[in-house]
Design a protein around this motif. Structure first.
Motif, PDB file in Angstrom:
ATOM      1  N   ARG A 131      36.134  40.711  29.999  1.00 59.90           N
ATOM      2  CA  ARG A 131      35.965  40.358  31.410  1.00 59.90           C
ATOM      3  C   ARG A 131      34.950  41.286  32.051  1.00 59.90           C
ATOM      4  O   ARG A 131      35.048  42.519  31.924  1.00 59.90           O
ATOM      5  CB  ARG A 131      37.313  40.470  32.126  1.00 59.90           C
ATOM      6  N   HIS A 133      32.675  42.648  35.466  1.00 59.42           N
ATOM      7  CA  HIS A 133      32.730  42.812  36.918  1.00 59.42           C
ATOM      8  C   HIS A 133      31.367  42.481  37.512  1.00 59.42           C
ATOM      9  O   HIS A 133      30.329  42.795  36.910  1.00 59.42           O
ATOM     10  CB  HIS A 133      33.113  44.236  37.289  1.00 59.42           C
ATOM     11  N   ALA A 161      34.912  38.283  36.850  1.00 59.96           N
ATOM     12  CA  ALA A 161      36.029  38.227  37.783  1.00 59.96           C
ATOM     13  C   ALA A 161      36.034  39.460  38.670  1.00 59.96           C
ATOM     14  O   ALA A 161      35.583  40.543  38.282  1.00 59.96           O
ATOM     15  CB  ALA A 161      37.355  38.112  37.033  1.00 59.96           C
ATOM     16  N   GLU A 163      38.100  42.360  41.167  1.00 62.37           N
ATOM     17  CA  GLU A 163      39.175  43.287  40.835  1.00 62.37           C
ATOM     18  C   GLU A 163      40.538  42.602  40.815  1.00 62.37           C
ATOM     19  O   GLU A 163      41.417  42.975  40.038  1.00 62.37           O
ATOM     20  CB  GLU A 163      39.187  44.447  41.837  1.00 62.37           C
ATOM     21  N   ASP A 164      40.722  41.613  41.690  1.00 58.52           N
ATOM     22  CA  ASP A 164      42.005  40.915  41.729  1.00 58.52           C
ATOM     23  C   ASP A 164      42.053  39.750  40.749  1.00 58.52           C
ATOM     24  O   ASP A 164      42.945  38.906  40.828  1.00 58.52           O
ATOM     25  CB  ASP A 164      42.295  40.414  43.149  1.00 58.52           C
ATOM     26  N   MET A 165      41.085  39.684  39.820  1.00 56.81           N
ATOM     27  CA  MET A 165      40.982  38.675  38.758  1.00 56.81           C
ATOM     28  C   MET A 165      40.597  37.292  39.264  1.00 56.81           C
ATOM     29  O   MET A 165      40.709  36.309  38.532  1.00 56.81           O
ATOM     30  CB  MET A 165      42.301  38.583  37.965  1.00 56.81           C
ATOM     31  N   ARG A 166      40.124  37.170  40.504  1.00 59.28           N
ATOM     32  CA  ARG A 166      39.595  35.873  40.953  1.00 59.28           C
ATOM     33  C   ARG A 166      38.331  35.556  40.181  1.00 59.28           C
ATOM     34  O   ARG A 166      37.414  36.381  40.088  1.00 59.28           O
ATOM     35  CB  ARG A 166      39.312  35.884  42.455  1.00 59.28           C
ATOM     36  N   ARG A 225      43.057  32.887  39.850  1.00 57.05           N
ATOM     37  CA  ARG A 225      42.965  34.153  39.130  1.00 57.05           C
ATOM     38  C   ARG A 225      42.827  33.876  37.632  1.00 57.05           C
ATOM     39  O   ARG A 225      43.555  33.055  37.074  1.00 57.05           O
ATOM     40  CB  ARG A 225      44.195  35.020  39.399  1.00 57.05           C
ATOM     41  N   LEU A 226      41.911  34.579  37.008  1.00 57.78           N
ATOM     42  CA  LEU A 226      41.614  34.382  35.591  1.00 57.78           C
ATOM     43  C   LEU A 226      42.789  34.841  34.729  1.00 57.78           C
ATOM     44  O   LEU A 226      43.248  35.979  34.849  1.00 57.78           O
ATOM     45  CB  LEU A 226      40.351  35.167  35.230  1.00 57.78           C
TER      46      LEU A 226
END
Length: 436
Positions: A131, A133, A161, A163-166, A225-226
């Motif tokens: 993943r 950033h 994604a 930080e909140d995995m969106r 969210r991923l």
């Protein structure tokens, strides 16, 4: 390429000289004890590769022949989605027992997938991926790829994604390698990214990936969210499995879900007996129709000669229509809301075929029988072909509307219904034309 198991060596050592995929293909077709003996005879390095290529049913079988530590090593080395697929097809007690031999990390990954409904996209996704950033530089991203490459199932397409995995987008490896190292991932990311929900039907997701020519698709939860990715190879396995199920059910049989030669006779019987019994009961409709028109048959015995011809043509017409629509539903060419359009097209097709066959039939039958009988046969052919095409097209659409597998309402079931209704039409036409 040689794929048959040698039979002159109880340990099957001759398999050592074959490549892993050939060995796996041979073991999938072997009987249980032979398979276990062959697997035990493989060198450890090759055994691990072969195990990963086996069908889930074969994997479960060979696990029984392994020592606890070896069993744990094989299970730990599996991808989480492959492990979830294996455990999902085992009895609950056996699956729970195998879960307990995993490391804590691998057990958590596997259980996370098993919590999703069977048949959902969540069951076939992998939670192990690289993943990125959006604020990462290309240099940092390449370092992250190198660090995570060993555990990630693929690095060719990587999700981006927050930080909140969106989920924000994706980056492919080629773009990352060719980019300036000072650039950021936000500069490279493609934001027009198709994603699927973890609860989506996995067959629909697989067909979507095939149609859109996607190698990887991100999987998100309800909050976008991923949670994982699905790779093309796993999607194609789903399609192969689903098409195998549809093919079996078009023949009024339940899928056996494992190689034919490795299945016992009793399991073959169980896969077929239920639908065979249902069709036998349904076939009593034909007997009842014949009984109701017994007087008509006694009056004009020649009518009986054409019964096999008429029900055969009607059944085949219905089967053709049903098979065509089942396939069209599978590839999403048609949907239940298209029922009227489909029905009109199929009836028109059936009537045109019926007219063509009826003209030829009238000429041939009138040579050997009375013209009135030839007319009865010709009229019935037109009517039965139109009816069969209508029934064959609408039943799969009705099944899909009711959330039933359309293949269940395919060729054999449609044929049985058309046989009875076709005979009813035949005798009613005979009574009207011949006055009997």
């Amino acid at each position: 390429m040689r794929t048959d198991l040698p039979t002159d060596d109880p340990r099957l050592d001759a398999l050592e000289g074959l490549d892993p995929s050939t060995i796996a293909s041979a073991l999938n077709r072997a009987a249980g004890e032979e398979r276990r003996a062959a697997f035990r005879g493989l060198p450890p390095a090759k055994a691990g590769k072969v195990f990963g290529l086996l069908e889930p049913s074969s994997q479960a079988d060979v696990l029984q022949a392994l020592e606890p530590e070896t069993r744990r090593a094989f299970l730990d080395e599996m991808e989480p989605d492959d492990r979830a697929r294996l455990l999902g097809r085992l009895p609950e007690e056996e699956a729970e027992r195998l879960l307990q031999v995993l490391t804590q990390e691998e057990r958590a990954l596997t259980m996370a997938l098993l919590r999703y409904p069977e048949g959902s996209a969540g069951r076939i996704m992998t939670p192990e991926f690289v993943r990125l950033h959006p604020a990462m530089s290309v240099a940092d991203a390449l370092a992250a790829v190198r660090a995570g490459e060993r555990r990630a199932e693929t690095i060719y397409f990587m999700p981006v994604a927050a930080e909140d995995m969106r989920l924000l987008g994706t980056v492919d490896l080629a773009a990352l390698v060719l980019a300036d190292e000072a650039s950021t991932i936000a500069d490279l990311a493609s934001t027009d990214v198709p994603a699927v929900q973890a609860t989506d039907d996995q067959e629909e997701v697989a067909r979507f990936m095939k149609e859109a020519d996607l190698m990887v698709v991100p999987v998100v939860d309800e909050g976008n969210r991923l949670v994982g990715i699905i790779t093309f190879d796993d999607a194609m396995e789903v399609l192969e499995f689903e098409e195998g199920e549809d093919f079996a059910r078009t023949g009024a049989s339940e899928p056996i879900q494992r190689p034919y030669l490795s299945v016992s006779i009793l399991r073959l019987v169980r896969s077929r007996i239920v639908w065979l019994s249902v069709l036998a009961i349904a076939a009593t409709l034909t007997v009842n129709v014949l009984g109701a028109f017994e007087d008509t048959l006694e009056s004009v015995v020649a009518l009986a000669l054409f019964i096999p011809l008429l029900i055969g043509i009607g059944g085949n017409t219905g089967a053709q229509s049903a098979t065509t629509i089942v396939r069209a539903l599978a590839v999403r060419d048609v949907r239940p809301r298209d029922a009227l359009k489909v029905a009109l097209r199929e009836v028109e097709t059936g009537l045109l075929m019926g007219v063509a066959i009826a003209i030829a039939g009238y000429v041939i039958v009138s040579v050997f029988f009375d013209g009135a009988i030839a007319l009865v046969v010709a009229i019935t052919l037109v009517a039965i072909c139109g009816l069969a095409a209508l029934v064959g097209s609408l039943m799969p659409l009705l099944a899909r509307k009711l959330s039933i597998d359309p293949a269940v309402f395919s060729a054999p079931f449609v044929t049985t219904i058309v046989d009875a209704t076709g005979l009813l039409i035949y005798f009613m036409v005979a009574r009207a034309v011949l006055g009997v």
